[in-house]
Design a protein around this motif. Structure first.
Motif, PDB file in Angstrom:
ATOM      1  N   MET A   1      32.393  45.481  40.146  1.00 24.22           N
ATOM      2  CA  MET A   1      32.662  44.699  41.342  1.00 24.22           C
ATOM      3  C   MET A   1      33.630  43.562  41.003  1.00 24.22           C
ATOM      4  N   ALA A   2      34.600  43.359  41.860  1.00 27.67           N
ATOM      5  CA  ALA A   2      35.612  42.327  41.633  1.00 27.67           C
ATOM      6  C   ALA A   2      35.007  40.932  41.792  1.00 27.67           C
ATOM      7  N   ARG A   3      35.489  40.038  40.995  1.00 28.08           N
ATOM      8  CA  ARG A   3      35.077  38.639  41.055  1.00 28.08           C
ATOM      9  C   ARG A   3      35.734  37.982  42.265  1.00 28.08           C
ATOM     10  N   THR A   4      34.981  37.205  43.027  1.00 28.95           N
ATOM     11  CA  THR A   4      35.565  36.517  44.179  1.00 28.95           C
ATOM     12  C   THR A   4      35.487  35.009  43.984  1.00 28.95           C
ATOM     13  N   VAL A   5      36.425  34.323  44.619  1.00 30.44           N
ATOM     14  CA  VAL A   5      36.461  32.862  44.590  1.00 30.44           C
ATOM     15  C   VAL A   5      36.704  32.360  46.008  1.00 30.44           C
TER      16      VAL A   5
ATOM     17  N   GLU B   1      37.419  33.224  51.147  1.00 34.23           N
ATOM     18  CA  GLU B   1      36.956  33.927  49.960  1.00 34.23           C
ATOM     19  C   GLU B   1      37.867  35.127  49.715  1.00 34.23           C
ATOM     20  N   ALA B   2      38.263  35.285  48.456  1.00 34.22           N
ATOM     21  CA  ALA B   2      39.182  36.376  48.110  1.00 34.22           C
ATOM     22  C   ALA B   2      38.967  36.769  46.653  1.00 34.22           C
ATOM     23  N   GLU B   3      39.561  37.890  46.269  1.00 33.48           N
ATOM     24  CA  GLU B   3      39.427  38.378  44.901  1.00 33.48           C
ATOM     25  C   GLU B   3      40.026  37.375  43.922  1.00 33.48           C
ATOM     26  N   GLY B   4      39.239  37.041  42.899  1.00 34.93           N
ATOM     27  CA  GLY B   4      39.673  36.066  41.906  1.00 34.93           C
ATOM     28  C   GLY B   4      40.510  36.689  40.804  1.00 34.93           C
ATOM     29  N   LEU B   5      41.088  35.838  40.005  1.00 36.90           N
ATOM     30  CA  LEU B   5      41.869  36.280  38.854  1.00 36.90           C
ATOM     31  C   LEU B   5      40.948  36.929  37.827  1.00 36.90           C
ATOM     32  N   ASP B   6      41.489  37.842  37.038  1.00 31.54           N
ATOM     33  CA  ASP B   6      40.691  38.548  36.035  1.00 31.54           C
ATOM     34  C   ASP B   6      40.392  37.686  34.815  1.00 31.54           C
ATOM     35  N   PHE B   7      41.285  36.759  34.511  1.00 29.23           N
ATOM     36  CA  PHE B   7      41.093  35.870  33.369  1.00 29.23           C
ATOM     37  C   PHE B   7      41.925  34.615  33.586  1.00 29.23           C
ATOM     38  N   GLN B   8      41.672  33.595  32.789  1.00 29.60           N
ATOM     39  CA  GLN B   8      42.384  32.329  32.913  1.00 29.60           C
ATOM     40  C   GLN B   8      43.821  32.514  32.436  1.00 29.60           C
ATOM     41  N   LEU B   9      44.769  32.303  33.344  1.00 31.13           N
ATOM     42  CA  LEU B   9      46.178  32.544  33.055  1.00 31.13           C
ATOM     43  C   LEU B   9      46.927  31.310  32.569  1.00 31.13           C
ATOM     44  N   TYR B  10      46.327  30.156  32.711  1.00 28.67           N
ATOM     45  CA  TYR B  10      46.994  28.902  32.379  1.00 28.67           C
ATOM     46  C   TYR B  10      46.055  28.098  31.493  1.00 28.67           C
ATOM     47  N   PRO B  11      46.568  27.394  30.500  1.00 28.92           N
ATOM     48  CA  PRO B  11      45.688  26.692  29.559  1.00 28.92           C
ATOM     49  C   PRO B  11      45.064  25.413  30.126  1.00 28.92           C
TER      50      PRO B  11
ATOM     51  N   LYS C   1      43.848  36.041  43.384  1.00 23.92           N
ATOM     52  CA  LYS C   1      44.969  36.859  42.899  1.00 23.92           C
ATOM     53  C   LYS C   1      46.128  36.814  43.886  1.00 23.92           C
ATOM     54  N   GLU C   2      45.810  36.897  45.165  1.00 23.98           N
ATOM     55  CA  GLU C   2      46.853  36.885  46.193  1.00 23.98           C
ATOM     56  C   GLU C   2      47.640  35.573  46.161  1.00 23.98           C
ATOM     57  N   ALA C   3      46.929  34.453  46.078  1.00 28.65           N
ATOM     58  CA  ALA C   3      47.593  33.147  46.031  1.00 28.65           C
ATOM     59  C   ALA C   3      48.421  33.007  44.756  1.00 28.65           C
ATOM     60  N   TRP C   4      47.888  33.489  43.634  1.00 24.28           N
ATOM     61  CA  TRP C   4      48.631  33.414  42.376  1.00 24.28           C
ATOM     62  C   TRP C   4      49.913  34.244  42.470  1.00 24.28           C
ATOM     63  N   GLY C   5      49.833  35.394  43.119  1.00 21.66           N
ATOM     64  CA  GLY C   5      51.019  36.226  43.321  1.00 21.66           C
ATOM     65  C   GLY C   5      52.072  35.515  44.153  1.00 21.66           C
ATOM     66  N   GLU C   6      51.622  34.789  45.183  1.00 23.37           N
ATOM     67  CA  GLU C   6      52.557  34.007  46.001  1.00 23.37           C
ATOM     68  C   GLU C   6      53.222  32.930  45.152  1.00 23.37           C
ATOM     69  N   TRP C   7      52.431  32.267  44.299  1.00 25.32           N
ATOM     70  CA  TRP C   7      53.000  31.246  43.422  1.00 25.32           C
ATOM     71  C   TRP C   7      54.017  31.862  42.466  1.00 25.32           C
TER      72      TRP C   7
END
Length: 91
Positions: free
Chosen positions: A1-5, A13-23, A36-42
């Motif tokens: 099951m996908a992680r949601t945030v 509420e939407a599907e979250g990132l799979d792992f931390q992409l930024y330190p 994930k959708e918002a990160w893709g827009e960024w």
């Protein structure tokens, strides 16, 4: 099951990132509150910023500018503004 945030950018509420992409703490905040959708827009805006402003990621000032723009875009809902850029008109 996908992680949601609860995505602060999308405001839902939407599907979250799979792992931390930024330190660091900012990366944790992104992982916990950006979808994930918002990160893709960024990523689209980031690419546009790098190309249009000819940013060099080896330059710390350029990296800082990009990080500031990322925070404004993701957490404050402010769109990326590039002087002189006119988006293409839909056909």
């Amino acid at each position: 099951m996908a992680r949601t945030v609860q995505c602060v950018y999308l405001g839902k509420e939407a599907e979250g990132l799979d792992f931390q992409l930024y330190p660091g703490e900012l990366g944790k905040r992104i992982f916990d509150t950006i979808s994930k959708e918002a990160w893709g827009e960024w990523q689209k805006k980031q690419t546009m910023l790098i190309n249009e402003k000819k940013l060099n990621m080896m330059n710390m000032d350029h990296r800082k500018l990009l990080e500031e723009q990322m925070q404004l875009f993701l957490f404050e809902g402010k769109d990326v503004q590039i002087e002189g850029y006119v988006p293409p008109k839909p056909e």
